[in-house]
Scaffold this motif. Structure first.
Motif, PDB file in Angstrom:
ATOM      1  N   GLU A 238      -5.184   9.944   2.409  1.00  0.00           N
ATOM      2  CA  GLU A 238      -4.999   8.747   1.593  1.00  0.00           C
ATOM      3  C   GLU A 238      -5.426   8.993   0.154  1.00  0.00           C
ATOM      4  O   GLU A 238      -4.757   8.521  -0.778  1.00  0.00           O
TER       5      GLU A 238
ATOM      6  N   LYS B 142       1.693   4.888   9.781  1.00  0.00           N
ATOM      7  CA  LYS B 142       2.115   3.499   9.872  1.00  0.00           C
ATOM      8  C   LYS B 142       2.739   3.269  11.249  1.00  0.00           C
ATOM      9  O   LYS B 142       3.336   4.182  11.838  1.00  0.00           O
TER      10      LYS B 142
ATOM     11  N   THR C 250       5.425   5.534   3.041  1.00  0.00           N
ATOM     12  CA  THR C 250       4.740   6.338   4.054  1.00  0.00           C
ATOM     13  C   THR C 250       5.561   7.562   4.447  1.00  0.00           C
ATOM     14  O   THR C 250       5.042   8.682   4.541  1.00  0.00           O
TER      15      THR C 250
ATOM     16  N   GLU D 136       6.566  -0.217   2.337  1.00  0.00           N
ATOM     17  CA  GLU D 136       5.499   0.616   2.880  1.00  0.00           C
ATOM     18  C   GLU D 136       6.041   1.705   3.798  1.00  0.00           C
ATOM     19  O   GLU D 136       5.535   2.833   3.796  1.00  0.00           O
TER      20      GLU D 136
ATOM     21  N   ALA E  51      -2.991   8.797  -3.010  1.00  0.00           N
ATOM     22  CA  ALA E  51      -3.320   7.970  -4.172  1.00  0.00           C
ATOM     23  C   ALA E  51      -3.295   8.791  -5.448  1.00  0.00           C
ATOM     24  O   ALA E  51      -2.820   8.325  -6.494  1.00  0.00           O
TER      25      ALA E  51
ATOM     26  N   ASN F  71       0.850  -1.184   0.000  1.00  0.00           N
ATOM     27  CA  ASN F  71       0.000   0.000   0.000  1.00  0.00           C
ATOM     28  C   ASN F  71       0.889   1.238   0.000  1.00  0.00           C
ATOM     29  O   ASN F  71       1.566   1.538   0.982  1.00  0.00           O
ATOM     30  N   ARG F  72       0.908   1.947  -1.106  1.00  0.00           N
ATOM     31  CA  ARG F  72       1.778   3.125  -1.258  1.00  0.00           C
ATOM     32  C   ARG F  72       1.068   4.429  -0.913  1.00  0.00           C
ATOM     33  O   ARG F  72       1.653   5.500  -1.091  1.00  0.00           O
ATOM     34  N   ASN F  73      -0.156   4.358  -0.448  1.00  0.00           N
ATOM     35  CA  ASN F  73      -0.922   5.574  -0.169  1.00  0.00           C
ATOM     36  C   ASN F  73      -1.044   5.857   1.316  1.00  0.00           C
ATOM     37  O   ASN F  73      -1.897   6.636   1.722  1.00  0.00           O
ATOM     38  N   LEU F  74      -0.216   5.212   2.136  1.00  0.00           N
ATOM     39  CA  LEU F  74      -0.320   5.396   3.575  1.00  0.00           C
ATOM     40  C   LEU F  74       0.313   6.711   4.005  1.00  0.00           C
ATOM     41  O   LEU F  74       1.348   7.126   3.472  1.00  0.00           O
TER      42      LEU F  74
END
Length: 777
Positions: free
Chosen positions: A452, A348, A437, A433, A456, A342-345
């Motif tokens: 997010e 974290k 992030t 990630e 994105a 998931n690259r839209n965080l």
């Protein structure tokens, strides 16, 4: 040693007055034990009700109380004076019996003392329990509210337990008086008395034997009345002492046979009477009202238990479902195809290993819990209540790094470059990630309303960035500021300038006019042991020379670098390079930055090589920070364009014009993009200053060469003038010689000759030859 409960000063063989009065109140009439006397055989303490008659019958054998104990063997006191071997043998049997009684009574004492200690502990624990139940309403439980029903119930329990605690305290006192005191008295008084008499008897017997031995050695021939009197007196004294001691010793041993029965039965009688009294007090306290209360509490407990069983069943089902769902996550490095990154965080949390340097070379890794909070990276050790600030990650830079002994490592560098941390993730998925992030937080995406969605959208823009568009201007409308900038190609460019008159022409430029189609991107710099790129050696002036892997270069280059006026060192990270078709406007650098960053995001390339960029008046050098080996050298004249990003001042790049192939006329331009610690403008200013210094140095060099050329021309003209004067002088001398040779040559009578110089003789020869040629003509 006194008995528990204070047995000092009590009558021998009996119990205290206080204990007797308590027993009279607690035990019915006719069951109390009479105090044992000190008499020997036939004493009133032996037999009778002292042996535990309860209800008119003996406890042990249920025979009438008038029956006496069986007969006891005795030592003959009358035979103590004779002291025969049979008497000594019988004495040994009684001594063995006394030793056995002592050992057994010590063990029984330990057992009874454990009962007494346990009762004391039970009494104290019951009292403490009652006290804690009373303090329940004062407690403040984090997960429990004010439960009045529970508080009132526990208060009632505390009252009942407090009454039981009082009963246990009375039982403890009765056990001390009726059980522990008799056995302690027997152990500390009677058994010790036997041991003392035994030692005294042994000493008296030895003294008597020694006196008899001396008396037997009296001389028959030489009698001495004085010596005989002394020896006789000694025998008399020792025998009397032995006899008296032996009689008391025999009496104590005979009495011990009675006392051991008393010492066994009296503590047990006191123990049973105390227990009966305790049970009677308990039966009086446990009335019908308390039984009803306990029944209600039992019903409530069953209801709570049923509710607990239902909740446990629900939790067990939840655990089974979670175990099935989490089974793939037990693998430390899960398959990225099943669990995509998931690259839209923008937030974290998780465990990371942090590298801590303990010396110049050695380092340790500490596992801690890290989480992001706004623009901060927080760390929290296991067991801590709250986390602490690890690093400010606003405008920071993050990159994957290679560690010698660890995988999945990445480095975070603060915006000012003063602080950096190397962290290790557990898996490749977490590794990517975390980097994504921190990159999103560094861009301050978390400040938007929907972080997010914004992340994105930014990532989608990066994916679409490599798709050709019809107009360069359209592709930068969302990325560039409204006011552009324009400067000469060799000047530094920043976001503070204006686009100028050239912006209209640039709006119509296509993408292919800036970057060659299908141009490969190089994401790493050349290794120090690799050969130079084609044409790079000629452009750099190294003649195809291989880079020295030990960081040593030729004397000329080294001297030029050391003699350079400007020396500035910057920490940079190489992002990539690609060939460009144009090098006349800073937008070429911007477009190259965009394409390289987009390609890195698409291909998941986060690794960057950190180097030191040395800016001098002659060249730009990339130096390895560990080995100080020069990785690449960029001649300053070949750097035709350089600029920093309009918004992100950490990014900067420059265009290098080099000759490709063997033909020096075929030139190509390559754009190199770097990331710095927020020093992009400083690096561009430094490069501009270096080019200015180099330009002034070149003008000075040309002026110096021109001045030298003028001086050479003047010197040449002076040499020509001097030569012309010499020729004129030689001609005059020649004409004078010719005139002198035309007159008649008269020899003197004295035989005198005229001596000519070599030049004159040559001129004369030339003159004669000329005359001959004239005559022939």
């Amino acid at each position: 040693m006194d008995a528990p409960g204070g047995g000092a000063g009590r009558p021998r063989g009996g119990i205290s007055l206080t204990a007797a009065r308590r027993l009279e109140k607690a035990v019915p009439a006719g069951t109390a034990a009479a105090p044992a006397g000190e008499g020997g055989p036939g004493s009133a303490a032996v037999g009778g009700p002292a042996w535990g008659a309860v209800g008119g019958r003996c406890v042990s054998c249920r025979r009438p109380p008038s029956a006496t104990m069986p007969g006891i063997d005795k030592l003959p006191i009358e035979e103590t004076l004779e002291d025969s071997p049979q008497t000594r043998s019988l004495l040994g049997v009684f001594e063995e019996d006394a030793t056995a009684i002592s050992n057994y009574m010590n063990q029984l004492y330990q057992a009874m003392h454990r009962i007494y200690d346990a009762q004391n502990e039970l009494s104290a624990a019951t009292h403490l329990t009652s006290k804690l139940l009373k303090e329940y309403e004062k407690q403040r439980f984090p997960l429990g509210g004010d439960d009045e029903v529970m508080s009132s119930t526990l208060q009632q329990f505390s009252k009942v337990i407090d009454e039981l605690s009082s009963c246990h305290a009375v039982l403890s006192t009765q056990l001390a008086d009726a059980m522990m005191f008799p056995i302690t008295q027997f152990k500390e008084r009677d058994l010790k008395e036997i041991l003392t008499l035994k030692e005294v008897f042994q000493i008296a017997s030895n003294d008597h034997d020694a006196a008899i031995n001396r008396y037997s050695r009296l001389s028959k021939k030489r009698e001495n009345d004085k010596v005989k009197y002394e020896v006789t007196e000694d025998v008399y004294t020792s025998r009397k002492k032995q006899h008296q001691t032996m009689m008391h010793y025999f009496c104590a041993l005979n009495t011990l046979q009675y006392k051991k029965k008393i010492a066994l039965l009296e503590p047990l009688l006191g123990y049973m009477q105390a227990q009966i009294s305790f049970f009677k007090m308990g039966s009086e306290n446990l009335n019908e009202q308390l039984e009803e209360f306990l029944a209600n509490i039992g019903t409530s407990v069953q209801n709570v238990r049923r509710e607990m069983d239902s909740d446990i069943e629900t939790m067990q089902q939840t655990i089974e479902d979670l175990e099935v769902a989490s089974d793939p996550l037990y693998v430390p490095d899960p398959d990225p195809t099943k669990f995509p990154v998931n690259r839209n965080l923008t937030r974290k949390a998780g465990y990371l290993n942090a590298r801590n340097k303990t010396g110049l070379v050695s380092s340790t890794w500490d596992r801690q819990f890290y989480f992001t909070q706004g623009g901060n990276l927080m760390s929290q050790a296991r067991g801590d209540v709250a986390g602490g600030l690890a690093m400010d990650i606003d405008n920071c830079s993050v990159m994957a790094v290679d560690c010698e002994d660890r995988r999945y490592c990445f480095q975070i560098t603060s915006f000012d470059g003063k602080k950096s941390s190397i962290l290790q993730a557990e898996s490749k998925k977490d590794h990517e990630e975390w980097i994504c992030t921190i990159n999103n937080i560094s861009k301050q995406i978390y400040l938007s309303e929907n972080p997010e969605e914004t992340a994105a959208r930014v990532n989608q823009s990066a994916l679409e960035a490599v798709t050709p568009s019809p107009s360069f201007q359209q592709r930068h409308e969302s990325l560039r500021p409204a006011a552009g900038q324009s400067r000469p190609p060799t000047a530094r460019t920043s976001s503070s300038g204006s686009l100028g008159s050239e912006s209209t022409n640039l709006a119509a430029l296509s993408l292919d006019s800036l970057v060659a189609p299908d141009t490969p991107i190089q994401f790493d710099i050349i290794s120090p042991v690799c050969e130079d790129q084609p044409g790079q050696a000629k452009a750099f002036g190294q003649g195809g020379r291989r880079t020295n892997p030990f960081g040593e270069s030729g004397g000329i280059i080294k001297s030029e670098t050391e003699d350079s006026i400007l020396h500035q060192l910057f920490i940079v990270r190489f992002l990539g390079s690609m060939e460009v078709k144009s090098d006349d406007h800073p937008d070429v650098v911007y477009e190259t930055m965009r394409q390289i960053l987009a390609a890195r995001a698409i291909h998941n390339i986060f690794r960057m090589t950190e180097s030191h960029l040395l800016v001098t008046c002659d060249c730009l050098k990339l130096i390895d920070p560990q080995t100080q080996v020069t990785r690449l050298t960029f001649p300053l004249p070949c750097v035709v364009l350089y600029a920093t990003h309009q918004e992100n001042k950490r990014l900067f790049g420059f265009v290098l014009r080099t000759s490709s192939g063997r033909s020096e006329s075929n030139l190509s331009s390559v754009c190199y993009i770097f990331e710095s610690n927020n020093e992009g403008e400083k690096i561009c200013d430094s490069v501009g200053l270096a080019k200015q210094i180099a330009l002034h140095a070149e003008l000075d060099r040309r002026a110096s060469e021109k001045q030298k050329e003028i001086e050479r021309v003047k010197e040449k003209q002076q040499k020509e003038l001097n030569k012309q004067k010499q020729i004129e002088k030689d001609l005059e001398e020649q004409s004078r010689l010719i005139a002198a040779s035309s007159r008649p040559n008269q020899a003197s009578s004295e035989g005198q000759f005229v001596v000519l110089s070599s030049s004159q003789s040559e001129e004369s020869d030339l003159g004669e030859g000329g005359k001959k040629r004239e005559s022939e003509a």
